[in-house]
Design a protein around this motif. Structure first.
Motif, PDB file in Angstrom:
ATOM      1  N   UNK A  88       7.550   5.463   8.841  1.00  0.00           N
ATOM      2  CA  UNK A  88       7.305   6.108  10.133  1.00  0.00           C
ATOM      3  C   UNK A  88       6.226   5.351  10.909  1.00  0.00           C
ATOM      4  N   UNK A  89       5.195   4.895  10.214  1.00  0.00           N
ATOM      5  CA  UNK A  89       4.165   4.099  10.872  1.00  0.00           C
ATOM      6  C   UNK A  89       4.723   2.798  11.421  1.00  0.00           C
ATOM      7  N   UNK A  90       5.609   2.162  10.659  1.00  0.00           N
ATOM      8  CA  UNK A  90       6.252   0.933  11.132  1.00  0.00           C
ATOM      9  C   UNK A  90       7.092   1.185  12.378  1.00  0.00           C
ATOM     10  N   UNK A  91       7.835   2.287  12.381  1.00  0.00           N
ATOM     11  CA  UNK A  91       8.637   2.624  13.564  1.00  0.00           C
ATOM     12  C   UNK A  91       7.761   2.905  14.778  1.00  0.00           C
ATOM     13  N   UNK A  92       6.621   3.558  14.561  1.00  0.00           N
ATOM     14  CA  UNK A  92       5.687   3.804  15.677  1.00  0.00           C
ATOM     15  C   UNK A  92       5.168   2.484  16.238  1.00  0.00           C
ATOM     16  N   UNK A  93       4.898   1.538  15.365  1.00  0.00           N
ATOM     17  CA  UNK A  93       4.415   0.242  15.827  1.00  0.00           C
ATOM     18  C   UNK A  93       5.489  -0.491  16.625  1.00  0.00           C
ATOM     19  N   UNK A  94       6.737  -0.433  16.153  1.00  0.00           N
ATOM     20  CA  UNK A  94       7.827  -1.088  16.873  1.00  0.00           C
ATOM     21  C   UNK A  94       8.000  -0.455  18.251  1.00  0.00           C
ATOM     22  N   UNK A 103      -1.854   4.783   1.596  1.00  0.00           N
ATOM     23  CA  UNK A 103      -1.814   5.623   2.798  1.00  0.00           C
ATOM     24  C   UNK A 103      -2.961   5.320   3.754  1.00  0.00           C
ATOM     25  N   UNK A 104      -4.047   4.764   3.259  1.00  0.00           N
ATOM     26  CA  UNK A 104      -5.166   4.434   4.145  1.00  0.00           C
ATOM     27  C   UNK A 104      -4.795   3.355   5.162  1.00  0.00           C
ATOM     28  N   UNK A 105      -3.747   2.603   4.890  1.00  0.00           N
ATOM     29  CA  UNK A 105      -3.326   1.584   5.860  1.00  0.00           C
ATOM     30  C   UNK A 105      -2.731   2.219   7.117  1.00  0.00           C
ATOM     31  N   UNK A 106      -2.359   3.501   7.033  1.00  0.00           N
ATOM     32  CA  UNK A 106      -1.887   4.201   8.233  1.00  0.00           C
ATOM     33  C   UNK A 106      -2.990   4.303   9.279  1.00  0.00           C
ATOM     34  N   UNK A 107      -4.241   4.349   8.831  1.00  0.00           N
ATOM     35  CA  UNK A 107      -5.366   4.394   9.769  1.00  0.00           C
ATOM     36  C   UNK A 107      -5.414   3.095  10.570  1.00  0.00           C
ATOM     37  N   UNK A 108      -5.270   1.974   9.883  1.00  0.00           N
ATOM     38  CA  UNK A 108      -5.271   0.677  10.559  1.00  0.00           C
ATOM     39  C   UNK A 108      -4.094   0.567  11.515  1.00  0.00           C
ATOM     40  N   UNK A 109      -2.920   0.992  11.062  1.00  0.00           N
ATOM     41  CA  UNK A 109      -1.743   0.953  11.924  1.00  0.00           C
ATOM     42  C   UNK A 109      -1.962   1.830  13.158  1.00  0.00           C
ATOM     43  N   UNK A 110      -2.557   2.998  12.959  1.00  0.00           N
ATOM     44  CA  UNK A 110      -2.828   3.891  14.083  1.00  0.00           C
ATOM     45  C   UNK A 110      -3.814   3.295  15.074  1.00  0.00           C
ATOM     46  N   UNK A 111      -4.847   2.616  14.565  1.00  0.00           N
ATOM     47  CA  UNK A 111      -5.811   1.973  15.459  1.00  0.00           C
ATOM     48  C   UNK A 111      -5.159   0.869  16.288  1.00  0.00           C
TER      49      UNK A 111
END
Length: 167
Positions: free
Chosen positions: A125-131, A39-47
């Motif tokens: 959900x993080x992947x969809x936000x990135x797309x 789940x900590x990778x969500x921080x990187x995705x968010x950044x």
């Protein structure tokens, strides 16, 4: 530079879903943990998403006419590349975790702890936000077509006689 093609995003998602499913099968046969990002990778995705939005809004503001400062063309080009990379990386992450989730669906009812399911859904959900961010920010960087006067004929392309038309 070509724009993001939604069909390619779908192809990447499907291919990675198959690979995620196969990876889950192989890891379970070897009695290993599920190949899920923490789940900590969500921080990187968010950044990545935030940086992409900041740069994209800067380019869009310049494109829409607020030209107090000159926009560095290299910054605009890097913003487009970042947006495309963000979209494709999001498709990879979404597809991979979708494949794992599809593999785990038959065993969900047997799990006492549904933490892994929520973790998979959060990564998807993080992947969809990135797309979504990648596609929208890329649109920010497009210049509107040149306006032509009413009744004016568009200029014809000059013939290159087999040569590429580079500047």
């Amino acid at each position: 530079m070509r724009t993001i093609r939604p069909a390619w995003l779908i192809v990447v998602t499907v291919v990675l879903a198959v690979l995620g499913w196969v990876g889950t099968v192989l890891s379970s046969r070897a009695s290993m943990a599920l190949p899920v990002l923490p789940l900590s990778s969500l921080i990187t995705m968010g950044l990545i998403v935030v940086v992409c939005w900041i740069l994209g809004l800067k380019v869009r503001r310049w494109r829409d006419g607020k030209r107090d400062k000159e926009l560095d063309p290299l910054l605009a080009a890097r913003t487009v590349v970042l947006a495309q990379a963000c979209a494709y990386a999001g498709a990879v992450l979404f597809g991979w975790h979708l494949g794992i989730l599809l593999n785990q669906v038959p065993t969900i009812s047997m799990r006492a702890d549904l933490g892994i399911v929520w973790q998979l859904l959060a990564m998807m959900a993080g992947g969809l936000c990135m797309v979504a961010t990648g596609v929208v920010v890329e649109r920010f960087c497009k210049l509107p077509p040149d306006d032509t006067e009413l009744g004016a004929e568009p200029k014809e392309k000059r013939e290159t006689h087999g040569k590429e038309g580079y500047a």
